[in-house]
Design a protein around this motif. Structure first.
Motif, PDB file in Angstrom:
ATOM      1  N   LEU B 395       0.855  -1.181   0.000  1.00 48.06           N
ATOM      2  CA  LEU B 395       0.000   0.000   0.000  1.00 48.06           C
ATOM      3  C   LEU B 395       0.893   1.233   0.000  1.00 48.06           C
ATOM      4  CD1 LEU B 395      -2.538  -1.082   2.785  1.00 48.06           C
ATOM      5  CD2 LEU B 395      -2.789  -1.338   0.307  1.00 48.06           C
ATOM      6  N   GLY B 396       0.331   2.354  -0.460  1.00 48.14           N
ATOM      7  CA  GLY B 396       1.108   3.593  -0.441  1.00 48.14           C
ATOM      8  C   GLY B 396       0.202   4.763  -0.145  1.00 48.14           C
ATOM      9  N   LEU B 397       0.595   5.556   0.836  1.00 48.77           N
ATOM     10  CA  LEU B 397      -0.143   6.779   1.179  1.00 48.77           C
ATOM     11  C   LEU B 397      -1.628   6.471   1.424  1.00 48.77           C
ATOM     12  CD1 LEU B 397       1.747   8.814  -1.522  1.00 48.77           C
ATOM     13  CD2 LEU B 397       2.107   8.966   0.930  1.00 48.77           C
ATOM     14  N   MET B 398      -2.555   7.103   0.678  1.00 48.94           N
ATOM     15  CA  MET B 398      -4.002   6.827   0.783  1.00 48.94           C
ATOM     16  C   MET B 398      -4.525   6.963   2.200  1.00 48.94           C
ATOM     17  SD  MET B 398      -4.555   3.625  -1.795  1.00 48.94           S
ATOM     18  CE  MET B 398      -4.224   3.801  -3.548  1.00 48.94           C
ATOM     19  N   SER B 399      -4.050   7.992   2.910  1.00 46.62           N
ATOM     20  CA  SER B 399      -4.482   8.099   4.300  1.00 46.62           C
ATOM     21  C   SER B 399      -5.975   8.393   4.398  1.00 46.62           C
ATOM     22  CB  SER B 399      -3.669   9.170   5.031  1.00 46.62           C
ATOM     23  OG  SER B 399      -3.865  10.421   4.413  1.00 46.62           O
ATOM     24  N   SER B 400      -6.583   8.942   3.320  1.00 52.16           N
ATOM     25  CA  SER B 400      -8.016   9.261   3.404  1.00 52.16           C
ATOM     26  C   SER B 400      -8.869   7.999   3.487  1.00 52.16           C
ATOM     27  CB  SER B 400      -8.444  10.124   2.207  1.00 52.16           C
ATOM     28  OG  SER B 400      -8.139   9.473   0.995  1.00 52.16           O
ATOM     29  N   ILE B 401      -8.345   6.843   3.057  1.00 53.79           N
ATOM     30  CA  ILE B 401      -9.146   5.609   3.137  1.00 53.79           C
ATOM     31  C   ILE B 401      -8.475   4.574   4.034  1.00 53.79           C
ATOM     32  CG2 ILE B 401     -10.288   5.875   0.893  1.00 53.79           C
ATOM     33  CD1 ILE B 401      -8.131   3.689  -0.047  1.00 53.79           C
ATOM     34  N   LYS B 402      -7.666   5.079   4.987  1.00 54.51           N
ATOM     35  CA  LYS B 402      -6.857   4.150   5.781  1.00 54.51           C
ATOM     36  C   LYS B 402      -7.699   3.153   6.571  1.00 54.51           C
ATOM     37  CE  LYS B 402      -5.893   7.158   9.787  1.00 54.51           C
ATOM     38  NZ  LYS B 402      -7.021   8.080   9.606  1.00 54.51           N
ATOM     39  N   ASP B 403      -8.847   3.585   7.084  1.00 52.13           N
ATOM     40  CA  ASP B 403      -9.652   2.665   7.887  1.00 52.13           C
ATOM     41  C   ASP B 403     -10.131   1.474   7.052  1.00 52.13           C
ATOM     42  OD1 ASP B 403      -9.235   4.383   9.959  1.00 52.13           O
ATOM     43  OD2 ASP B 403     -11.164   5.410   9.759  1.00 52.13           O
ATOM     44  N   GLY B 404     -10.554   1.756   5.828  1.00 58.81           N
ATOM     45  CA  GLY B 404     -10.997   0.687   4.943  1.00 58.81           C
ATOM     46  C   GLY B 404      -9.863  -0.273   4.599  1.00 58.81           C
ATOM     47  N   LEU B 405      -8.670   0.280   4.362  1.00 63.29           N
ATOM     48  CA  LEU B 405      -7.515  -0.566   4.034  1.00 63.29           C
ATOM     49  C   LEU B 405      -7.165  -1.461   5.224  1.00 63.29           C
ATOM     50  CD1 LEU B 405      -5.264   2.082   2.202  1.00 63.29           C
ATOM     51  CD2 LEU B 405      -6.669   0.293   1.149  1.00 63.29           C
ATOM     52  N   ILE B 406      -7.192  -0.867   6.411  1.00 64.59           N
ATOM     53  CA  ILE B 406      -6.837  -1.637   7.605  1.00 64.59           C
ATOM     54  C   ILE B 406      -7.859  -2.752   7.833  1.00 64.59           C
ATOM     55  CG2 ILE B 406      -6.626  -1.489  10.126  1.00 64.59           C
ATOM     56  CD1 ILE B 406      -5.450   1.362   9.682  1.00 64.59           C
TER      57      ILE B 406
END
Lengths: 459, 459
Positions: B395-406
Motif C-alpha cells: 500500500l502507499g499513502l491513501m491516508s483518506s481511506i486508511k480505515d478501509g484498508l486496515i
C-alpha cells in the motif's frame, strides 16, 4: 543556448504553462477531476485555472465552462474523463489550441490491443496539432517552483510540496508519489516531477532531456520500466552529465515475474536486464535498488560538501561494535578504512583519553558523554588532514548531550571535508538541527555505506 | 527439566537476583554508578537495592553503606568503580557472598597485556567463590519482566522498557542499546538482555544457553565478535533450536579493518569469517547484516501468524511499479511469485474491476480508493487458497481511506495465512492500529523481501 533549447521544446507546456484547463472537472476535491483544481489553488498556482464540465456553472468557486473552445484556450489541458470519453476530450483540447495535454485515464495499451491502437491515434493527433501528450495512464506533472500541480496523486494530501533541486521522472506515478513522500520526509526539496505512464507520445527520453536542461533541477531520480527511444535517452543522459546533474535510476523488470508485472502496468516490454545495465552504465547513470536508496544517495549528493569519490574513510564512533560493522560494510562495497599515519597518531595522542587505541576506526567510547568537545577535536584533526576523503561518524542515542555532539559535528563540517553521519536513535530536534545546516542523518550502517559507495560512480 | 537446568546455573544471579548492590554508587542519576539505581527504581524493581559508597549515608533516597559485608550481602553486585579500584571491589563482593558480579569498567584485555592478566585473575577469583562474572568492559544485563536493570545504558533514558519475548546477547553493549531502541520503536517487547564485553568469565555461549532455556524468551538476537567456546555455543544453539527459538546474529570482523576494530573493542581475535559462517549455519542461526534487519526479521517472526517457509508469494499492490519491484526483489532472494491458477483467475474475475489484469502480482490500482472492500475480497480469496504460502501486500499513502484498508488487511489476517504488509507513507495511527493486532508494517521493498527470505532458514 540551454535556455534556447529548453524553451523551444513543447514539453515545456506540461510544466511551465500559465493557464490550465481541467476537462472532466469535479466539485469534489477528492475525485480525480477535482484534485488538480484543489492542489493548484492550495499550492498557490498564479496562472488561470479553467474547469471544464458541461453539467456545472461553477466548480470549487471557479467559473466552469461546458466545453473548451478557441476563446477559452489554455496552454495545458488535463483530461480527467473516463477512458471512453478521452478521444472526444482530446479532440476538443487540440481544436482549442492546447499545446500540452495530460491524460490520466487508464485502460489503453496496458489493457488490450484496442487500447493500444487508440493511444497511438492520440499520439498522431497530438503530432498533427503540434502539441505534446503525456500518458495516458499517468499521474501527470508537478513544477514545485511555479506551483503547477497537474496531478491527482494522493501524495500531496498532506504535503507542503517543498521547493528544491531534486526532480523525478518515471513511468510509474505511484512510485513518484512515494518518492515525493520520502523526499519531503528527508528534508529535501522538489524541482520537477514527470510521470509518463503509457508513453504514447512523451517518453522517458523526452523527460530526461527536459530535466537535463532545466535550470531548477540539480539532481534527477528515475523509475524505468522500459526505454523506448534509447538513442535519445543516451543523448539526454549525456547532457545531464555535462551539466553536472547526477541521475539515479531504479530499473524494474529484472526478473521473469517482474517483466510480467511491467507489461501489465504500462504495456511496456522489458528486454534483457543486461542491455539496460549496459545503457545505464554507459550513460553514467547510477542504478539504485529502491526509492529509499535513491533518496539516501540524494541526501549525500545534496549535502554540503557532498562526498566526492570517497575511497579512504576515517571512521569515528562511540561504539567499538559499530566501528567493526562500519569497516565490514565499507569493505563490502569497496571502500577502505586505512590505518592512521604516524603523524595522525601523534596528533590524536593529545586529544584522546589514554584508554582509547589510536587506530582507525577511532572509538571515542562513552567518554564522550562527559567530554563532547573531545569528539569535536578529533573530527577537526581528521577533517584537516589529507589522508582521508570522507569522515564517517557514528553516534547512538546520547540525547542528554545532543547539543555538544551537534556542535562537534558542525565545527568539523566547517573545514570542508565531507562528513557522513549515522546517528541511531537521534531525537527529532537533533535531526532537524543538523538538517538545517545541510547535514543529513542516517540510521543504518550497511544501507548508508552502500549509498556512499554509489556516490563514487558519478565522480 | 528445562526449569531445573536453568535454576541450577549461577548465571541466573545476573538476571534473576532479588537483591542488588551497586558498588561505586552515585547520587547523580546520570553517572555510571547512579544510573542503575535510578533505572531500578524507575522501572519498578521490587527487590532490595543497596548503594555502596564510603562517602555517603544516603544515595537517591536509599540508605547507603560504606562497604559490602556479610550482613549486607546481595545476590548481584554491580561494580561501577574505576578500573584501578575494580580488584578491591570484587574482593569485597565475593567475600560478602555475592553470586553474580557485573563489572562495567573498561581498560582491561581490550587495552593492554596487564589488563588482560588482571581480568583473568578476576575470573579465577569468581570461580573460587562459586560466582559468575559478567564483563569487564560491559554494559550489564536487563530482565524486562522482573524489571532488573543492571546497566547504565543511555538507551533507557527515554524508554518504557516494553515487556515481550525478544532477548539480546552480545559482546557490544552499545549495539545492545541501539537494539533496545529499535525493538521498542517497532512495537516489540524485551525479555532478557545480556552484554558480555570482554568475557573474562561469562561468555556468549553461557548467555545463549541461558536464553535457550529461559521461558520468557521466544526469539533471540545476537551480536558476535568472536565465539570463545565454540562447542558450548553449538550445544546452546541446538537447545535453542529444539525449543523453537530462532536465533538471529550479526557477526562482525569479516573484513581486515573490521577485525582490527573488533580486537580494539573487546580484545577478541576474530578468525576467518568462513569458520563463523559454517558454525552459524550448522547451528541453524540466521545471519543478519544489521540491527535493522534483525528487528525486521524479528517483526516477521513475532507477527501472527508468522511466515513459515514462504516460497510462493501472492503479491497484491496498489501500484504496478511497486508490483514489478517486489517481483524483482523476491527473485533476488529466491522467492517465487508464481502466476495464478485458472481457478483463482475465475474467482478473482468476480472481484476485480474489468481493467485489472488477472495475474500475480495483482495490481488493484487506484480503484481501491473508491472501493476498499474490493481489496479485502481479493485478499480473502488469496488467503483461503493453497497455492500461495504468504501474501505480500503493498500500500502507499491513501491516508483518506486508511480505515478501509486496515479493515481489509485485518479481515484477511483472520484466515490464518501469513501476511507481509509494506505501506509507504502510512500514518502513525495506521501503524499503531495494525501493530495493535500483531501486523507489522514495513516501508521499503528490497529490505523487507530480504528479511522475509531469512525467515525461511529457520523453518
Amino acid at each position: 543556448m540551454v535556455g534556447a533549447v529548453r524553451s523551444s521544446h513543447p514539453i515545456k507546456y506540461l510544466l511551465e504553462a500559465e493557464s490550465i484547463a481541467v476537462v472532466g472537472a469535479s466539485a469534489d476535491p477528492l475525485k480525480i477531476g477535482g484534485r488538480p483544481i484543489e492542489y493548484l489553488r492550495r499550492f498557490g498556482f498564479t496562472g488561470r485555472i479553467i474547469p471544464v464540465n458541461p453539467q456545472r456553472r461553477e466548480i470549487q468557486s471557479l467559473p466552469c465552462i461546458p466545453r473548451l473552445t478557441d476563446e477559452s484556450a489554455a496552454e495545458l489541458a488535463i483530461i480527467a474523463t473516463a477512458a471512453p470519453d478521452a478521444l472526444i476530450s482530446l479532440t476538443d483540447c487540440l481544436a482549442a489550441g492546447c499545446k500540452g495535454i495530460v491524460i490520466f485515464s487508464a485502460g489503453f495499451a496496458e489493457f488490450n490491443p484496442e487500447g493500444r491502437a487508440l493511444q497511438e491515434r492520440f499520439a498522431r493527433m497530438a503530432d498533427e496539432a503540434g502539441a505534446v501528450l503525456l500518458g495516458p495512464n499517468c499521474l501527470g506533472t508537478i513544477n514545485a517552483h511555479s506551483r503547477l500541480v497537474a496531478t491527482f496523486t494522493t501524495a500531496l494530501e498532506h504535503s507542503q510540496l517543498p521547493v528544491g533541486g531534486f526532480s523525478y521522472f518515471g513511468q510509474s506515478g505511484a512510485l513518484g508519489a512515494y518518492w515525493i513522500e520520502k523526499v519531503e520526509a528527508s528534508g529535501l526539496g522538489v524541482a520537477k516531477w514527470i510521470t509518463t505512464g503509457n508513453e504514447c507520445h512523451i517518453s522517458l527520453a523526452d523527460a530526461l532531456l527536459y530535466l537535463a536542461q532545466d535550470p531548477e533541477t540539480t539532481l534527477i531520480g528515475a523509475y524505468i520500466e522500459d526505454i523506448k527511444q534509447p538513442e535519445r535517452f543516451v543523448e539526454a543522459a549525456r547532457i545531464a552529465r555535462s551539466a553536472g546533474k547526477p541521475v539515479l535510476a531504479i530499473k524494474s523488470g529484472r526478473s521473469k515475474p517482474g517483466k510480467r508485472a511491467v507489461s501489465a502496468h504500462t504495456g511496456a516490454v522489458a528486454g534483457e536486464d543486461e542491455w539496460y545495465e549496459e545503457i545505464l552504465k554507459a550513460c553514467g547513470i547510477v542504478r539504485v535498488d529502491s526509492l529509499t536508496e535513491m533518496v539516501d544517495v540524494g541526501r549525500l549528493l545534496l549535502s554540503n560538501p557532498p562526498p566526492r569519490a570517497p575511497s579512504r574513510l576515517a571512521v569515528v564512533t562511540v561504539s567499538g561494535g559499530a566501528g567493526a560493522l562500519i569497516c565490514d560494510a565499507a569493505s563490502d562495497v569497496g571502500l577502505d578504512v586505512p590505518d592512521l599515519s604516524a603523524d595522525m597518531r601523534r596528533r590524536l595522542d593529545k586529544l584522546l583519553p589514554s584508554f582509547v587505541l589510536r587506530q582507525n576506526p577511532i572509538d571515542v567510547t562513552g567518554a564522550v558523554v562527559s567530554n563532547a568537545p573531545m569528539l569535536g577535536d578529533v573530527l577537526t584533526a581528521l577533517a584537516s588532514c589529507a589522508e582521508f576523503d570522507t569522515i564517517v561518524i557514528f553516534l547512538g542515542l546520547m540525547s542528554s548531550i545532543k547539543d555538544g555532539l551537534i556542535e562537534a559535528v558542525k565545527g568539523a563540517r566547517a573545514l570542508g571535508k565531507p562528513l557522513v553521519l549515522i546517528w541511531v536513535g537521534a531525537s527529532t530536534e537533533s535531526l532537524q538541527a543538523l538538517r538545517d545546516c545541510g547535514i543529513p542523518v542516517f540510521a543504518d550502517i550497511p544501507t548508508t555505506l552502500r549509498a556512499l559507495a554509489k556516490t563514487v560512480v558519478m565522480s
